[in-house]
Enzyme design. Structure first.
Site, PDB file in Angstrom:
ATOM      1  CG  PHE A  75      -1.883   1.220   1.140  1.00 37.06           C
ATOM      2  CD1 PHE A  75      -3.052   1.150   0.391  1.00 37.06           C
ATOM      3  CD2 PHE A  75      -1.578   2.421   1.770  1.00 37.06           C
ATOM      4  CE1 PHE A  75      -3.891   2.242   0.274  1.00 37.06           C
ATOM      5  CE2 PHE A  75      -2.416   3.521   1.657  1.00 37.06           C
ATOM      6  CZ  PHE A  75      -3.576   3.428   0.909  1.00 37.06           C
TER       7      PHE A  75
ATOM      8  CG  ASP B  84       5.536   3.706   1.739  1.00 34.36           C
ATOM      9  OD1 ASP B  84       5.556   4.336   2.811  1.00 34.36           O
ATOM     10  OD2 ASP B  84       4.514   3.579   1.044  1.00 34.36           O
TER      11      ASP B  84
ATOM     12  CE  LYS C 139      -1.012   5.627   7.665  1.00 35.73           C
ATOM     13  NZ  LYS C 139      -0.612   5.088   6.368  1.00 35.73           N
TER      14      LYS C 139
HETATM   15  C1  LIG Z   1      -0.915   5.315   4.979  1.00 34.01           C
HETATM   16  C2  LIG Z   1       0.137   4.923   4.027  1.00 34.01           C
HETATM   17  C3  LIG Z   1       0.361   5.657   2.840  1.00 34.01           C
HETATM   18  C4  LIG Z   1      -0.519   6.785   2.405  1.00 34.01           C
HETATM   19  O1  LIG Z   1      -0.460   7.858   3.272  1.00 34.01           O
HETATM   20  P1  LIG Z   1      -1.580   9.028   3.192  1.00 34.01           P
HETATM   21  O2  LIG Z   1      -1.094  10.048   4.151  1.00 34.01           O
HETATM   22  O3  LIG Z   1      -2.892   8.414   3.553  1.00 34.01           O
HETATM   23  O4  LIG Z   1      -1.580   9.520   1.788  1.00 34.01           O
HETATM   24  C5  LIG Z   1       1.430   5.288   2.054  1.00 34.01           C
HETATM   25  N1  LIG Z   1       2.234   4.259   2.386  1.00 34.01           N
HETATM   26  C6  LIG Z   1       2.045   3.536   3.490  1.00 34.01           C
HETATM   27  C7  LIG Z   1       2.983   2.421   3.815  1.00 34.01           C
HETATM   28  C8  LIG Z   1       0.980   3.825   4.347  1.00 34.01           C
HETATM   29  O5  LIG Z   1       0.769   3.081   5.433  1.00 34.01           O
END
Ligand SMILES: *Cc1c(COP(=O)(O)O)cnc(C)c1O
Length: 394
Positions: free
Chosen positions: A134, A219, A248
């Site tokens: 994700f 990420d 986050k």
């Molecule tokens: C939550 C998340 C995103 C997206 O972040 P947003 O602030 O909602 O755009 C991207 N990568 C990972 C691993 C995430 O957990």
């Protein structure tokens, strides 16, 4: 009233739980009727210092009084200081600020393409990601997200992406070709169900990237800023990426995202990328307050210790309740794979009993509480969960 007007005026993009939260303190939140909940969701792994932490309140208040936003047309001391803090605590040489995780990943995707295209005459643009990943909801990050359920009805997606099996180096090797510029992975897949990358796999990925001059992008939007008991999750494996994205937890609840790069990947030049709000003085003041607290050795050790305590509680519960199939994760990023197809009734019942948890892929319970949680609060939450299991006959 709030629920009926929400249904009328707010777009229907979330299936929400039927409560309205109005206040928070530490690991607790309260709804509009004054009912108290222990919050093991923390705004989806965001509120690392809990709700309404004095250092965050103070950072917001004092910066709001001075300066909120000026754009990136002028120098900004808070932005420099936060970039310096992040770089000094990581492999980073420099940082680019934006406002969310998906934006940080968009920046990483553009950066990887620029790296590949400028060095190899426009030939290297392909980015390889992992199945079940994700990376966000905007088109680049959405295409990188290798889960069909997020793609449905939004085709055509971006060209130049391919997905491979996670934790399978051969799958990755066979996807690398003359057009590949980067590999993008989560160190622990969050939304995909709390799946950890094996150290050996990450080492092999690093080697493959080095041999083929590919950028390795981690990420760490969910795993970064102390969540796993290290400031960044890559530190557990010792495998250092070229590029990292964070969001986050970095703002402790205030929106902020960042792209961090090493010397080799520091390829953006003026005009390549931008953000109106990115790195504004207020967001960076809050980011600094979070970093000052979370980056301390003693804080991170506490996360590690409490994470182990949490996992041990769950493992003890697994002995008594066969509904627990697997306990996964690191630090305070914990998943419980259930032995049933759909755990939504468990989440609902826990909420009724005053515990907020959430569900991934229908049958993985996710626990990502504020990192300031105490052992007593963990035990209290686990008692509630056990009560739920007992009442439901599990
Ligand atoms: C939550 C998340 C995103 C997206 O972040 P947003 O602030 O909602 O755009 C991207 N990568 C990972 C691993 C995430 O957990």
């Amino acid at each position: 009233m709030i629920i009926s007007e929400d249904k009328k005026y707010v777009m229907n993009t979330y299936s929400r739980f039927p409560i309205t939260l109005v206040q928070g303190k530490g690991t607790k939140v309260w709804d509009e009727n004054g009912k108290e909940y222990l919050d093991f969701v923390a705004g989806i792994a965001v509120n690392v210092l809990g709700h309404s932490h004095p250092v965050i309140v103070e950072a917001v208040k004092s910066q709001v009084d001075k300066l909120v936003h000026v754009s990136n047309l002028y120098w900004n001391g808070n932005q420099v200081q936060l970039a310096k803090m992040i770089c000094e605590k990581s492999f980073g040489k420099s940082a680019f600020f934006c406002n969310s995780g998906t934006e940080a990943n968009e920046a990483a995707i553009k950066l990887a393409r620029k790296y590949g295209n400028t060095k190899y005459n426009g030939r290297r643009y392909k980015i390889i990601t992992a199945k079940n990943s994700f990376h966000g909801r905007t088109y680049g990050a959405l295409t990188a997200t290798a889960q069909p359920k997020y793609h449905k009805n939004f085709e055509p997606l971006l060209e130049g992406f391919e997905s491979v099996e996670y934790n399978d180096i051969n799958s990755l090797k066979s996807a690398v070709d003359k057009n590949t510029c980067a590999v993008m992975l989560e160190v622990i897949q969050g939304e995909g169900g709390i799946n950890e990358a094996k150290n050996e796999y990450l080492q092999q990925v690093r080697k493959l990237c080095d041999e083929n001059d590919l950028l390795l992008i981690f990420d760490e939007v969910q795993t970064g800023i102390g969540r796993t008991g290290k400031l960044f999750a890559y530190e557990h494996s010792g495998v250092v990426p070229d590029v990292m994205t964070l969001a986050k937890a970095l703002g402790g609840g205030f929106p902020i995202g960042v792209l961090v790069v090493n010397e080799k990947a520091d390829v953006f030049t003026p005009g390549d990328h931008g953000s109106t709000f990115g790195g504004n003085p207020l967001a960076c003041a809050v980011g600094m307050a979070v970093m000052k607290n979370v980056a301390q050795e003693s804080f991170l050790n506490m996360v590690k210790e409490n994470g182990e305590f949490f996992k041990n509680q769950l493992l003890a519960m697994k002995e008594k309740h066969s509904i627990i199939d697997k306990v996964k994760g690191k630090g305070l990023m914990i998943g419980v794979k259930l032995d049933i197809e759909d755990g939504s009734d468990i989440v609902k019942k826990a909420m009724e009993k005053g515990l907020l948890i959430n569900l991934l892929n229908h049958n993985v319970l996710r626990f990502v509480p504020p990192l300031i949680i105490t052992k007593e609060e963990i035990a209290k939450g686990m008692n509630i969960l056990e009560e739920v299991f007992l009442e439901m006959g599990y």
